[in-house]
Design a protein around this motif. Structure first.
Motif: not given
Length: 523
Positions: A343-358
């Motif tokens: 889906l070409d999604v980057d966790p750091d750019a997705a708008g979460t509060d962080g903490g997801a594995v890159a």
């Protein structure tokens, strides 16, 4: 290689399904015509390895990209806490997300449904307001207190008992048709311009086996499910014998359950084709773990890390994957990165509060860098254990199985009823970790002897091999040692499970305590 972006992902877990009972993996009985057709347009992985042999830690790994000892969701602490999940990342990136399951572990009170816009566990033995409210709070409060493990185990035990209530005897109507119907409705109602992510767990092949009559008559004609052993703990405790004919009947019922799941999955696949969504949808189908049917004198999926449990089926359809068979090693936690890549999604750019594995290309099945772990920017324990190798160039998957709580409680109960005293070195008391390559496996245990196997020569794991006698096994043991170092040390000293008998639920409200009394967890 640049990945072709897809609009949607359908992720299907066939709970407790062995790969050798599926058509794409050579099974002679036609249990899976849907999956056999799907395999013609998907990559079929021969050496996919689950990070644990049971549902909760495996799903937590699928949803976080972490090993069990990293995310901590296991029998001692049976909930996923303070983790940014795959669903959370995708929701933040604009995808509609849903999780549908009839598995007692994939529910709000374990945290596994966190981040999904919609979820339905089809787990009807407890009302939703209890699952999401007081029981969830009590669950966590109990587990956070190190002195209250005995009562914590009762809460863990609740999930297994509730599933048995839902899936036994005349009440054993499958929830799978409803799961498929809800998945179709979710997809049909999705209004996101970005796309959707649907996660589905189909539970039919989990004990006890009560397949619909039409499938039972095809695969287990004349077999009454109530006439065969449906309690693995009775067998594993030595309280119940099973002869060859009964094993044949049990396996027939298991095949019937798989055939029913396959037919329902076909209904969903056909609908996606008919509605024009198939081509733009990445489809992942796997099992979370397998099942033992008498191999190694075990029944079910506890107390061991044999390949029937942890070498699972995995099939993936994506435009960048050729429809062929892959012999190379794959870990299920790689699916986390594969979905992000699709889906070409980057966790750091997705708008979460962080903490997801890159997102990590070295763990994406779609990347030309797949499993080239030396290129990982933030290597996890498995990547470090492989890339810091001793020059053997081997690739390894890693599996963890903390000391069971539910299974051990049930086993001791069945043994006691039969007048059997389990020895201290019974494998049910052991914690297990393993490293597995395509050619070998090494299992470390704290109460039973370690086990090494040459899988290329002995795929049934019948003849243990000492590392001193075989360099391939020795290299696998060294890889396991590096992984153990990376996650905090080896499990080589027997653990104790003594617990305080105090009333851990004293602070839980009366409604929760009454519900637990009704289910038999409190006197």
């Amino acid at each position: 290689m640049e990945t072709t972006r897809q609009s949607n992902v359908l992720f299907v877990v066939l709970d407790t399904v062995r790969k050798d009972r599926l058509g794409p993996y050579g099974y002679e009985r036609e249990t899976t015509p849907t999956l056999s057709r799907f395999a013609e347009e998907a990559a079929v992985f021969e050496s996919a390895v689950a990070p644990a042999p049971w549902t909760l830690p495996v799903h937590a790994s699928l949803f976080t990209g972490r090993y069990p000892s990293q995310h901590g969701a296991d029998q001692g602490s049976p909930y996923l806490e303070d983790e940014t999940t795959l669903a959370s990342v995708l929701s933040a990136a604009g995808y509609d997300t849903a999780c549908y399951s009839s598995n007692a572990w994939i529910t709000p009170y374990t945290g596994l449904t966190d981040g999904f816009d919609e979820q339905d566990s089809f787990f009807e033995i407890l009302p939703g307001d209890v699952l999401s409210g007081p029981l969830a709070s009590a669950w966590q409060a109990v587990n956070d207190n190190e002195y209250l493990r005995e009562l914590a185990s009762r809460l863990v035990h609740l999930g297994a008992k509730a599933h048995a209530t839902l899936a036994s005897g005349e009440g054993a109507d499958s929830k799978t048709p409803s799961v498929i119907d809800r998945t179709k409705s979710f997809i049909d109602d999705s209004e996101s311009e970005t796309g959707w992510f649907a996660f589905v767990n189909l539970m039919d092949a989990h004990l006890p086996y009560y397949p619909p009559e039409e499938y039972r008559e095809e695969f287990a004609p004349g077999v009454d499910p109530d006439d065969v052993c449906q309690n693995s703990k009775e067998y594993n405790a030595g309280a119940r014998a099973i002869d060859d004919d009964e094993w044949d009947d049990i396996r027939g019922l298991y095949d019937a359950e798989i055939a029913h799941m396959d037919a329902e999955l076909g209904r969903l696949f056909d609908w996606l084709r008919e509605t024009g969504q198939w081509e733009e949808t990445t489809v992942v189908v796997c099992a979370d773990h397998g099942e033992l049917h008498g191999e190694h004198d075990l029944y079910g999926h506890e107390f061991a890390l044999y390949d029937q449990l942890i070498n699972v089926p995995l099939l993936v359809k994506h435009p960048d994957l050729e429809a062929d068979r892959r012999d190379g090693l794959v870990e299920l936690l790689d699916c986390y990165h594969t979905v992000l890549d699709a889906l070409d999604v980057d966790p750091d750019a997705a708008g979460t509060d962080g903490g997801a594995v890159a997102r990590d290309s070295t763990r994406s099945l779609l990347s030309s860098d797949y499993r080239r772990f030396g290129a990982a920017t933030e290597p996890d324990p498995g990547q470090r254990a492989v890339s810091d190798g001793d020059g053997d160039g081997g690739d390894y998957a890693f599996v963890e199985y903390a000391q069971p709580v539910i299974e051990l409680h049930h086993l001791e109960e069945k043994a006691s009823e039969a007048g059997i005293e389990l020895p201290d070195d019974h494998r049910a008391y052991a914690r297990l970790r393993a490293a597995r390559s395509t050619d070998a496996k090494y299992v470390r245990a704290d109460r039973i002897p370690d086990e090494g196997y040459r899988l290329d020569e002995d795929p049934s794991e019948e003849t243990p091999v000492e590392p001193a006698a075989d360099e391939t096994v020795a290299a696998t043991e060294r890889a396991l040692a590096r992984f153990e170092d990376a996650v905090g040390g080896a499990w080589d000293d027997p653990s104790e499970t003594n617990a305080d008998e105090a009333d851990a639920l004293a602070e839980a409200d009366e409604e929760t305590q009454e519900r637990l009394r009704e289910l038999g967890y409190l006197e």
